[in-house]
Design an enzyme around this catalytic site. Structure first.
Site, PDB file in Angstrom:
ATOM      1  N   LYS A 171     -28.133  -8.392   8.094  1.00 12.43           N
ATOM      2  CA  LYS A 171     -28.760  -8.762   9.337  1.00 12.43           C
ATOM      3  C   LYS A 171     -28.128  -7.951  10.732  1.00 12.43           C
ATOM      4  O   LYS A 171     -28.722  -7.853  11.677  1.00 12.43           O
ATOM      5  CB  LYS A 171     -28.556 -10.229   9.613  1.00 12.43           C
ATOM      6  CG  LYS A 171     -28.947 -10.878  10.792  1.00 12.43           C
ATOM      7  CD  LYS A 171     -30.472 -10.601  11.195  1.00 12.43           C
ATOM      8  CE  LYS A 171     -30.988 -11.447  12.157  1.00 12.43           C
ATOM      9  NZ  LYS A 171     -30.548 -11.543  13.305  1.00 12.43           N
ATOM     10  N   GLU A 178     -33.119  -2.508  15.385  1.00 12.76           N
ATOM     11  CA  GLU A 178     -34.188  -3.189  16.391  1.00 12.76           C
ATOM     12  C   GLU A 178     -33.900  -2.791  17.644  1.00 12.76           C
ATOM     13  O   GLU A 178     -34.951  -2.153  18.387  1.00 12.76           O
ATOM     14  CB  GLU A 178     -34.084  -4.786  16.253  1.00 12.76           C
ATOM     15  CG  GLU A 178     -34.824  -5.331  17.296  1.00 12.76           C
ATOM     16  CD  GLU A 178     -34.375  -6.934  17.280  1.00 12.76           C
ATOM     17  OE1 GLU A 178     -33.973  -7.438  18.261  1.00 12.76           O
ATOM     18  OE2 GLU A 178     -34.644  -7.490  16.098  1.00 12.76           O
TER      19      GLU A 178
END
Length: 302
Positions: A171, A178
Site C-alpha cells: 500500500k 499515486e
C-alpha cells in the site's frame, strides 16, 4: 461473519455500511459516541468502548482497526491486547508503516492472537465501488477473514501479499505511485493552462476525451473531469498540497535499497515546494542570476 470495527472515520464508517449491505454483523466502536449512534441506526451493533466491542464478539473474535496511523493506533492496540484471547484475529487497516507491523505481530503472537496488516485503498468512493485491499500476515488468518474481504472489495479486488508487513508495504508503494501519477497530470494541465490554446480549452471535456481509449486514461482523469466541471480553472483552491507518510517512507525505502525512484521522489518534493511562499531557495536562484548575468530581480517593497 460478525466482526468488530473500531474507527468510524471517512473510510471506517463506509466500510461498516458496505459490510452491513453484504449481510455481515458489525459491532462498531468510535471514540465519538455520535458516530456510533449514527451507524447503529443503520443496523450496526453499538459499542461505546473497546471492552464492550470485544464482549459482543464470538470466539474466535475478529477485530478490524481503522484508525489514524501513529499514536492513536498504538493506544488502541495496547488497550486491546488484554481484552483478546488465543485464536482471535486483529486486522490493522490504517496507514501504518510496515515496520510497525513487524514489531506488533510477535507481541500479539505471545498472546496467541494473529495479527494481519491491511492496506486499504478506496477513499470516499469505497462504499460505492469497493475497497482494494492488500493483506499481509499468516495465510490461515487471511483465509478465515476472506468473507469480509470479498464483501469489502470489488471483484478480484483483494490479495494476500505475503508475510507480516507486506500489506502495508504494498500500500505504501501504491501511494507513492499515486503521487507520481498525480504530479504528471498536474504538470500536463499546467502546460495546457499556460499555452496559447488555454482560453479555448475546456479541461473537463479534455479529461473526458482522454478517458476514451487513450493510453493515459484512468480513474484519476475521471476525478479531473469532475473537478474541472465544478471549477474550470480551480480558482477556488489554494496551491498547497499535503502529503501522508507513505510517500516519504517509499522514498526512504528507495534510498535504503539503492533503487532509483526519481519520479516518485520528485513528486514528493513538489508537494513540499507547494507549501512555500517566498521560498528562500528561489530567492537564492534569483539573486545568483542577477549577480552573474545582471538579470532583473523583483524586490520586496519596504
Amino acid at each position: 461473519m460478525r466482526i468488530g470495527l473500531a474507527g468510524l472515520g471517512r473510510m471506517g464508517m463506509n466500510m461498516v455500511r458496505r459490510l452491513l449491505q453484504g449481510g455481515h454483523e458489525v459491532v462498531a466502536y468510535n471514540r465519538t459516541p455520535a458516530k456510533v449512534d449514527e451507524i447503529a441506526s443503520e443496523g450496526a451493533i453499538a459499542s461505546y468502548s473497546l471492552a464492550e466491542m470485544v464482549s459482543k464478539l464470538d470466539a474466535p473474535r475478529v477485530v478490524w482497526l481503522m484508525l489514524p496511523a501513529g499514536a492513536v493506533t498504538e493506544e488502541h492496540i495496547e488497550e486491546l491486547k488484554p481484552l483478546l484471547s488465543p485464536g482471535d484475529i486483529v486486522i490493522e487497516g490504517g496507514n501504518s508503516r510496515f515496520t510497525d507491523d513487524v514489531r506488533r505481530a510477535p507481541e500479539f503472537a505471545k498472546l496467541g492472537v494473529t495479527y494481519l496488516d491491511a492496506g486499504v485503498s478506496g477513499g470516499v468512493w469505497g462504499l460505492k465501488v469497493g475497497y482494494c485491499t492488500m493483506v499481509g500476515g499468516p495465510l490461515p488468518a487471511f483465509t478465515h477473514i476472506e468473507p469480509i474481504l470479498k464483501t469489502l472489495a470489488p471483484p478480484e479486488g483483494y490479495m494476500h501479499c505475503g508475510e507480516t508487513g507486506s500489506g502495508h508495504y504494498v500500500k505504501m508503494i501504491h501511494n507513492a505511485i499515486e503521487y507520481g501519477m498525480m504530479q504528471a497530470y498536474a504538470e500536463g494541465f499546467a502546460l495546457l493552462d499556460a499555452s496559447r490554446y488555454s482560453e479555448g480549452l475546456d479541461f473537463a471535456k479534455l479529461s473526458h476525451l482522454w478517458n476514451q481509449g487513450s493510453v493515459v486514461r484512468s480513474w484519476l482523469l475521471e476525478l479531473c473531469e469532475d473537478m474541472f466541471a465544478k471549477d474550470a480553472r480551480l480558482s477556488g483552491l489554494k496551491a498547497y498540497v499535503d502529503d501522508s507518510g507513505e510517500g516519504r517512507w517509499s522514498v526512504q525505502e528507495a534510498v535504503d535499497n539503492a533503487v532509483p525512484a526519481p519520479v516518485l521522489t520528485l513528486a514528493l518534493m513538489e508537494r513540499f515546494r507547494s507549501r512555500k511562499e517566498n521560498d528562500f531557495g528561489d530567492r537564492v536562484l534569483a539573486g545568483l542570476r542577477n549577480e552573474f548575468g545582471g538579470h532583473a530581480v523583483v524586490r520586496k517593497e519596504k
